[in-house]
Design an enzyme around this catalytic site. Sequence first.
Site, PDB file in Angstrom:
ATOM      1  N   TYR A  95       0.835  -1.201   0.000  1.00  0.00           N
ATOM      2  CA  TYR A  95       0.000   0.000   0.000  1.00  0.00           C
ATOM      3  C   TYR A  95       0.875   1.258   0.000  1.00  0.00           C
ATOM      4  O   TYR A  95       0.631   2.198  -0.769  1.00  0.00           O
ATOM      5  CB  TYR A  95      -0.934   0.003   1.212  1.00  0.00           C
ATOM      6  CG  TYR A  95      -1.700   1.297   1.339  1.00  0.00           C
ATOM      7  CD1 TYR A  95      -2.806   1.553   0.537  1.00  0.00           C
ATOM      8  CD2 TYR A  95      -1.294   2.285   2.240  1.00  0.00           C
ATOM      9  CE1 TYR A  95      -3.495   2.757   0.626  1.00  0.00           C
ATOM     10  CE2 TYR A  95      -1.971   3.492   2.337  1.00  0.00           C
ATOM     11  CZ  TYR A  95      -3.079   3.715   1.529  1.00  0.00           C
ATOM     12  OH  TYR A  95      -3.736   4.915   1.608  1.00  0.00           O
ATOM     13  N   ARG A 100       2.294   9.069  12.815  1.00  0.00           N
ATOM     14  CA  ARG A 100       1.974  10.340  13.483  1.00  0.00           C
ATOM     15  C   ARG A 100       0.476  10.651  13.448  1.00  0.00           C
ATOM     16  O   ARG A 100      -0.090  11.176  14.417  1.00  0.00           O
ATOM     17  CB  ARG A 100       2.742  11.470  12.798  1.00  0.00           C
ATOM     18  CG  ARG A 100       2.541  12.853  13.399  1.00  0.00           C
ATOM     19  CD  ARG A 100       2.971  13.920  12.429  1.00  0.00           C
ATOM     20  NE  ARG A 100       2.147  13.888  11.221  1.00  0.00           N
ATOM     21  CZ  ARG A 100       2.454  14.508  10.095  1.00  0.00           C
ATOM     22  NH1 ARG A 100       3.581  15.173   9.984  1.00  0.00           N
ATOM     23  NH2 ARG A 100       1.640  14.447   9.043  1.00  0.00           N
ATOM     24  N   ARG A 156      -9.939   5.610   8.726  1.00  0.00           N
ATOM     25  CA  ARG A 156      -8.867   5.224   7.798  1.00  0.00           C
ATOM     26  C   ARG A 156      -7.859   4.422   8.619  1.00  0.00           C
ATOM     27  O   ARG A 156      -7.185   4.972   9.498  1.00  0.00           O
ATOM     28  CB  ARG A 156      -8.206   6.450   7.162  1.00  0.00           C
ATOM     29  CG  ARG A 156      -9.135   7.272   6.301  1.00  0.00           C
ATOM     30  CD  ARG A 156      -8.350   8.231   5.412  1.00  0.00           C
ATOM     31  NE  ARG A 156      -7.612   9.201   6.189  1.00  0.00           N
ATOM     32  CZ  ARG A 156      -7.971  10.472   6.364  1.00  0.00           C
ATOM     33  NH1 ARG A 156      -9.077  10.912   5.804  1.00  0.00           N
ATOM     34  NH2 ARG A 156      -7.237  11.304   7.080  1.00  0.00           N
ATOM     35  N   PHE A 160      15.755  19.245  -1.189  1.00  0.00           N
ATOM     36  CA  PHE A 160      14.351  18.865  -1.345  1.00  0.00           C
ATOM     37  C   PHE A 160      14.080  17.487  -0.745  1.00  0.00           C
ATOM     38  O   PHE A 160      13.041  17.272  -0.107  1.00  0.00           O
ATOM     39  CB  PHE A 160      13.987  18.871  -2.833  1.00  0.00           C
ATOM     40  CG  PHE A 160      12.613  18.328  -3.129  1.00  0.00           C
ATOM     41  CD1 PHE A 160      11.506  19.158  -3.080  1.00  0.00           C
ATOM     42  CD2 PHE A 160      12.426  16.996  -3.453  1.00  0.00           C
ATOM     43  CE1 PHE A 160      10.227  18.667  -3.337  1.00  0.00           C
ATOM     44  CE2 PHE A 160      11.156  16.489  -3.719  1.00  0.00           C
ATOM     45  CZ  PHE A 160      10.056  17.332  -3.666  1.00  0.00           C
TER      46      PHE A 160
END
Length: 469
Positions: free
Chosen positions: A190, A237, A247, A308
């Site tokens: 997933y 978290r 969910r 980034f």
Amino acid sequence: MGKIAALLVLLLTHPSEFRTLVQFYLYHEQKRDITAKQEHPTSGWDRSSMRRCWEFLDMTSRSFAAVIKELEGDLARTICVYYLVLRGLDTIEDDMTIPDEIKQPILRSFHEKTVTPGWTFSDNGPNEKDRQLLIQYDIVVEEVNRLAPQYKNIIIDICQKMEIGMADYTHKAATTGTVYLETVAEYDLYCHYVAGLVGEGLTRIWAASGKEASWLCEQMELANSMGLLLQKTNIIRDFREDVEQRRFFWPREIWAKHGFEEMKDMYEKGDVEHATWIQSGMIVDALRHACDSLDYLRLLKNQSVFVFCAVPACMAMATLALCFMNPEMFQRNIKIRKAQAADLIMRSTNAREVALIFREYARKIHAKAKPQDPNFLRISVMCGKIEQWCEQNYPSFVILDRNRVTYNPSDKRTEVVNLEEKRTEATKNPPPGPDMLPWELATYIVGAFTLVISLSALVGYAVLKVYGE
């Protein structure tokens, strides 16, 4: 006034954090300004559609927006559009108010919708925070179709792969009533669909831009691990928020063995000890990807691309350390403090410093580990692997100064390095022969010549003596 009051409170309660924030605001320079006129050809700020895309980026993710805007050239605009496309797809997948018979065809054709001029979607639930992005999705479509072909093809390809995985999982939940991921392997798959593929797409874009080497595309396993580290950290978290919105991403394999029947039992039953053991199991699973993430970061050569990728990775490690053995995580959504985030942004400038950040938070996690936790040994091993990676790639006895490299004199490895340097120097510069004065050299030559003549005469005499008779 509110911000000033907050800073004054911070000064009184956390003076070191106040100093960090002041340093950040004073000395952390913005690498580029996408609104500047000279940046318009690459940032697209001169177009109303792209300006709206930048606004959507700020609305949907402030943390990613800051690092995206500092990417070089047209990478900033490309990654902004890429993020919004995947955010739109994720918004449809996450919305539990959309019936499966409506959601399935939209998800499975989202890559086609993304290049269809004028397409929008307005059937999200009223409480879906990013619904406005889909209501005005035609603006994103316009900018996708403006991208260079090599970028556009990558984005559409990743979107198509991701939508298939998302659609399969949502359909399973809707038709079988199974709302949980059962195994860690299913959890990994997933996370690959929703985050690992993002890392794959980013890696392909880095290579296509020429900012990174073309062979970086061969490192998809590392790119996948990088994505999984970030995604699993967010899942850990956001536990309370996700459970309240039904969910469920934590795999049953990790939490069901501790006697819980539902994930909400972890905060409703008050069994803090077993809940934190489950929490540590999730965190040790996320730490599996730490060393791969460090390997991936070492491969990046462009500074803006490196920052980034490095900043979210460092924040993920800090978040894991914050969540570990922290029962507050089951009660509310916890985040690292602003000063801590600012410090990580300022430090995440090179691979060595990032490795030290990983090691720092691995040590904090290990320091909080409890021997009675069934995951204690696994946590110790994972933290030890991060230590080992850092020591192997950036040995602690090496001291980097501005102009030279020195070694810690108290470390025994320094003696080995010094011996090796002496041997290398001796090989390069062999010791010269003994010095001779000119008359000594002349005497040596005359003596050698006399010896040769004498030996020749002796041999000649012997030959004549023997054969002359």
